[in-house]
Structures are given as C-alpha cells and as structure tokens.
Design an enzyme around this catalytic site. Structure first.
Site, PDB file in Angstrom:
ATOM      1  N   ASP A 182       0.828  -1.201   0.000  1.00 58.02           N
ATOM      2  CA  ASP A 182       0.000   0.000   0.000  1.00 58.02           C
ATOM      3  C   ASP A 182       0.871   1.264   0.000  1.00 58.02           C
ATOM      4  O   ASP A 182       2.063   1.202  -0.328  1.00 58.02           O
ATOM      5  CB  ASP A 182      -0.946  -0.025   1.204  1.00 58.02           C
ATOM      6  CG  ASP A 182      -2.316   0.525   0.877  1.00 58.02           C
ATOM      7  OD1 ASP A 182      -2.426   1.756   0.743  1.00 58.02           O
ATOM      8  OD2 ASP A 182      -3.272  -0.259   0.753  1.00 58.02           O
ATOM      9  N   HIS A 211      -3.724   5.666   3.717  1.00 63.65           N
ATOM     10  CA  HIS A 211      -4.538   4.684   3.003  1.00 63.65           C
ATOM     11  C   HIS A 211      -4.301   3.264   3.497  1.00 63.65           C
ATOM     12  O   HIS A 211      -5.249   2.502   3.737  1.00 63.65           O
ATOM     13  CB  HIS A 211      -4.258   4.773   1.502  1.00 63.65           C
ATOM     14  CG  HIS A 211      -5.162   3.931   0.662  1.00 63.65           C
ATOM     15  ND1 HIS A 211      -4.723   2.824  -0.029  1.00 63.65           N
ATOM     16  CD2 HIS A 211      -6.479   4.025   0.408  1.00 63.65           C
ATOM     17  CE1 HIS A 211      -5.727   2.287  -0.683  1.00 63.65           C
ATOM     18  NE2 HIS A 211      -6.812   2.997  -0.445  1.00 63.65           N
ATOM     19  N   SER A 248     -10.738  -0.179  -2.694  1.00 67.91           N
ATOM     20  CA  SER A 248      -9.605  -0.240  -1.770  1.00 67.91           C
ATOM     21  C   SER A 248      -9.977  -0.940  -0.479  1.00 67.91           C
ATOM     22  O   SER A 248      -9.103  -1.479   0.213  1.00 67.91           O
ATOM     23  CB  SER A 248      -9.111   1.170  -1.438  1.00 67.91           C
ATOM     24  OG  SER A 248      -8.418   1.737  -2.505  1.00 67.91           O
TER      25      SER A 248
END
Length: 538
Positions: free
Chosen positions: A179, A219, A397
C-alpha cells in the site's frame, strides 16, 4: 542578457528532463543458480519452503536472486540509476537517458531493454498527445460514522461471522499488505492488539528505501483496519488473528511505472518471508507521463510488469487479492493492472444491500476473462483512521482487504488447501457463480458454504487405491487403479478450464502431457468415488 540566460537554462533543463526515461533491462541467465538451488535457505525462509512443499510447488530458477555482478555493472553504467529489481522476471527497473539505456544492450548478459515509453520499443504504439504533467490526487473521501458495530454488515455479508464463531479468525496465516503508508498503526488503539501480540512481523518502505513503514500516508492504515483492526463494539477486522507484513510500494506524490516494479519487489519479499495472502488496494492505468500509460488492450492478464508479478506470486502458492479499481463511473470503466492478472483474485465493490457500487471498475479483461472475480462491501466500509477514529470510507480499496482477511480466515480453517483450491472454493460459493456479470463477476462469496464444500473434499493422499505417477512429469502421467476400476478423468488448467476428458481404466491408464505447457494442472477422477489432485508438468 540575464533574462535570455535564464530562459536558456530553462530550455536546457526541460530538454534534459524530457530525455529521462524509465525502462526495464532483462538478463539472459542467472550464472549462480546451481549454487542457490542447492542451498534453498539462501533464497527463501523455511516458512516459504514449507508453503511450497505443502502445495507441491518445486523450486526453480525464478527463485534465484538476480545476479549481483549484473546489478553492479548496470549500476556503474553511465547515466543509469537502478530503481528496483525483480528475481522473478530477472530484470532491473532503471532510469536514465534513452541513449544510455539503449547502450546497455551491448552488454553480453543483457537480453533486452523495454522502455516504459511504449513508442520507444520496436513495434511500440504511440501514446495519445502528451499532456502536461500534473500532481496526482490519491486522497480518499472519508465520512465520519460512529454507528455502533459498523463492521457487522461487511462481515456478515460474506458469512464471515459464522467462521469467527467457530474460532477461525486467521490464526496461523500471514497477510502482506502492499500500500501507500501505514501512519498511526503503531500508536492508535484499533491496532494495539496487533502491536501487543506481535502480529505485525515487519515490512519495508520501497520509495524511501528504508524500514520506516509507519509513515507516508493514511490509506494503508484504513486498509489494514478492515483485516486486523479491533475496537470492541465498533470495528472487528475479518482476520484479527492473522499476522501481517506491511510494505509501502506506492508514492502518493506521483504516478510512475516504478511503482509496478516496487510492487513486484515487495511481492518477492513477501514470498521470501512465507506469506500466504497478499492484499493490494492499488491499480495502474494512467501515468503522469501519458507516454507510459496503459491502454485497455494491455489488460490481458500477463502483459504488464505488475500483472506478471501477480501471476508469479500465485504460482508460488500465494493467494493474491487485488482491488478492481474505482473507475466504473468514468469514460474508462474497466479494471486496471494488476487487477487484470490471471492469478489475481480481483475484488469489486457493493453497498450494504449487496448491490453493485457504481464506482467499482468493471470487466471483462480485454481477453474476455471474468473480472472482477467476486465482490465485498466497498461503499461506506467501516475503517479506522490514523487517529483511531472509527469511520467509513468507500472504494474497492476496502472491499479488497475485507475479502483478503476472509481468505486468510477461511484458509486457517482448512490449511491443507492449495492457493488454487482456496480461490476455486471462494468463487464457487458466490451467489452469481452460474451467471457472472461484468459488474460483480461471480458475485458475493458465502464463506460458510466454501468451508462446508472444502471439508467435504476427499483427500487422495489417504487412499492407497489411487496413485498418480510420476509427478512432476515431462511426457506421461500414469494412474494406478484397483483391479477392474475405471472412470472418467477431467483435467483442468489453472484458470479452471477443462482441457482434457478421458476414460481411464486398468488397461488404459496413462495420458500424454508432452504438448502441455509447463506448469500446474488439476484433475478430477470420477468412478465410484471422486479423487482430486494436482499434476505438475515440467
């Protein structure tokens, strides 16, 4: 005169910048392969070797590191910078001028050079008219939602709570998360169980070339929370007992093909450590420099650097879970890479009522394969922020790690399955399995059904009446049967496509595999009993 001089500097600088290219240099061989293959622990950890043994996967030259002397010579070449390396693809990602990169082809150990700029390759296609490079916005919209037990819907949708009730929560399985950053994971409350129980085993920050992976971006923090997070009464991840490696492969400040190379290098490191599942909520299609961008006709499962890396990871026995992408409502609605990879379990997004989320990228792949494969909740998924606040966020995601955690939890219940069997059981349990769509693929898996089906799988290894030999084999496979036993043999490739159907009996008990490509195949032999297994063509 000063103004003219300044203008000249700008022109020269821009001209020089325009000539800097990204490329991959591929090598002919690995001269040290025999030494490494005879000493496997110099290439892989014992856990990685054990995973391969359990799945009957042989070591081969792709497991051998890139020849160090080749790396040194490329690093020393004029005007060339080594950005990343891949042992699986026997290549380096490099950066330099077109002239300096092209000069590397004169080295005897270099097989070829492939530029990220497609128009510079023989027969390469020209991109669209170049656009001005602009900053890429990789931020994600987040809505605060304090509803009690917000993660209940995303788990129950998959019947994951039924596995949790049976005490299957990912124990014994390792997930690698690739990520953009994991800020706050080491400090905020929803991750303290992972920290306290030493469930985060390590990681690496590839863009910065250091081990500071609790850094860079939020994220990966949001993503990890859907798998391993725990905030009593607010958020429970789908695999709270799994262990994790955290790899930063994404540079949120730009979009460049080197991120694909970082991705593959991280997957190789994950393989080295012996991980079972990879989750990657990342995708690549358009780059800042449009000459580097992919087109839809590149989405054929094995063309891009990243998709080839996914396929290698899957062939090593890792289940690779990839987000489909968030382009469904755009003019280019199809999946990006590596979601197109043949070996990827590609995840689309649905809402809380299991309806397609309009942003979720659609299939099929350009070569017509079902993509996405399956779906999970990706609209208003419950996550943790970098401050520990329980909130919601939307995108594939988040449907991807919700699924990846369930993959690990399911596999922890039936640890003897191969990666291919895990993927097959998950697809076959999905509600659209017999009528897949371009939006939801095979639909939403039922992990309790998958577990029930897996537990009913007959173990051929425990039955002495049915033996397959030699295996691996080059030319012919023979089936040893009981007296007068006969049945129908079905042979499948890794995509689940039937490539051979033949009656097998005591007097007709062999199949010719000379014309098959090297790799793994699966068989069902159906007589009075059903026997299932794997054949390796070498």
């Amino acid at each position: 005169m000063k103004k003219l001089y300044f203008l000249l500097i700008i022109v020269v600088a821009n001209f020089g910048y325009a000539q800097i290219e990204d490329a991959w240099v591929y090598f002919n061989d690995k001269p040290s392969s025999a030494t490494f293959l005879s000493n496997p622990l110099t290439m892989l950890t014992q856990r990685s070797l054990d995973r391969r043994t359990a799945q009957n996967i042989s070591l081969d030259i792709t497991d051998v590191p890139v020849e160090q002397t080749y790396i040194a010579q490329i690093s020393a070449a004029t005007g060339v910078t080594v950005m990343a390396k891949s042992k699986w693809l026997n290549a380096l990602h490099i950066r330099g001028t077109q002239t300096d990169i092209q000069a590397l082809t004169a080295l005897s150990f270099v097989n070829n050079v492939k530029f990220a700029n497609h128009s510079l390759n023989p027969g390469g296609k020209f991109s669209q008219t170049p656009k001005a490079i602009k900053p890429v916005n990789k931020q994600y919209d987040v809505q605060v939602n304090y509803n009690y037990g917000g993660s209940q819907n995303q788990i129950e949708m998959l019947n994951g709570h039924l596995l949790h009730q049976q005490n299957f929560t990912g124990q014994g399985k390792i997930i690698a998360v690739l990520d953009s950053g994991f800020t706050g994971v080491n400090t905020v409350a929803p991750f303290q169980n992972l920290i306290t129980n030493n469930q985060i085993l390590g990681g690496y920050n590839f863009p910065d070339a250091n081990t500071n992976y609790f850094f860079r971006h939020n994220h990966g923090t949001n993503v990890l929370s859907t798998m391993g997070g725990f905030a009593d009464g607010q958020l429970v991840g789908t695999a709270p007992s799994a262990q994790y490696y955290l790899f930063i492969t994404e540079d949120v400040n730009s979009e460049n093909p080197v991120e694909e190379s970082y991705w593959v290098e991280a997957a190789e490191l994950a393989d080295y450590y012996g991980v079972d599942v990879i989750n990657s909520s990342l995708g690549y299609f358009a780059y800042d420099n449009t000459a580097y961008s992919h087109q839809y006709d590149d989405m054929i499962g094995n063309k891009t650097f990243a998709s080839r890396g996914v396929n290698m990871a899957f062939n090593k026995g890792i289940v690779v879970v990839i987000s489909a992408g968030n382009s469904g409502a755009t003019s280019d609605p199809h999946i990006a890479t590596p979601a197109d990879a043949i070996g990827a379990l590609t995840i689309g997004a649905v809402n809380s009522l299991e309806a397609y989320a309009s942003f979720s990228s659609i299939g099929p792949s350009f070569d017509g394969r079902i993509k996405p494969d399956v779906c999970a909740k990706g609209l208003q998924t419950t996550v943790s922020s970098t401050t520990g606040t329980i909130t919601t966020s939307s995108g594939t995601s988040f449907s991807s790690p919700v699924m990846a955690g369930m993959v690990a939890t399911f596999w922890s219940a039936v640890p003897n399955l191969t990666a291919q069997q895990v993927v097959n059981f998950i697809k076959q349990s999905a509600d659209n399995y017999n009528a897949p769509t371009t939006q939801k693929g095979y639909g939403i898996p039922d992990f309790q059904l998958a577990l029930t089906n897996a537990l009913n799988l007959e173990e051929v290894s425990s039955n002495k009446s049915f033996v397959v030999y030699p295996n691996p084999a080059e030319n012919q496979i023979t089936f040893q049967l009981e007296n007068k036993q006969k049945g129908i043999l079905y042979l499948y490739d890794v995509l689940g496509q039937n490539i051979l159907t033949k009656e097998i009996s005591e007097n007709n008990n062999a199949i010719d595999i000379q014309n098959l490509s090297n790799g793994v195949y699966y068989y069902n032999f159906e007589s009075n009993k059903v026997f299932k297994g794997k054949i390796i063509k070498k």
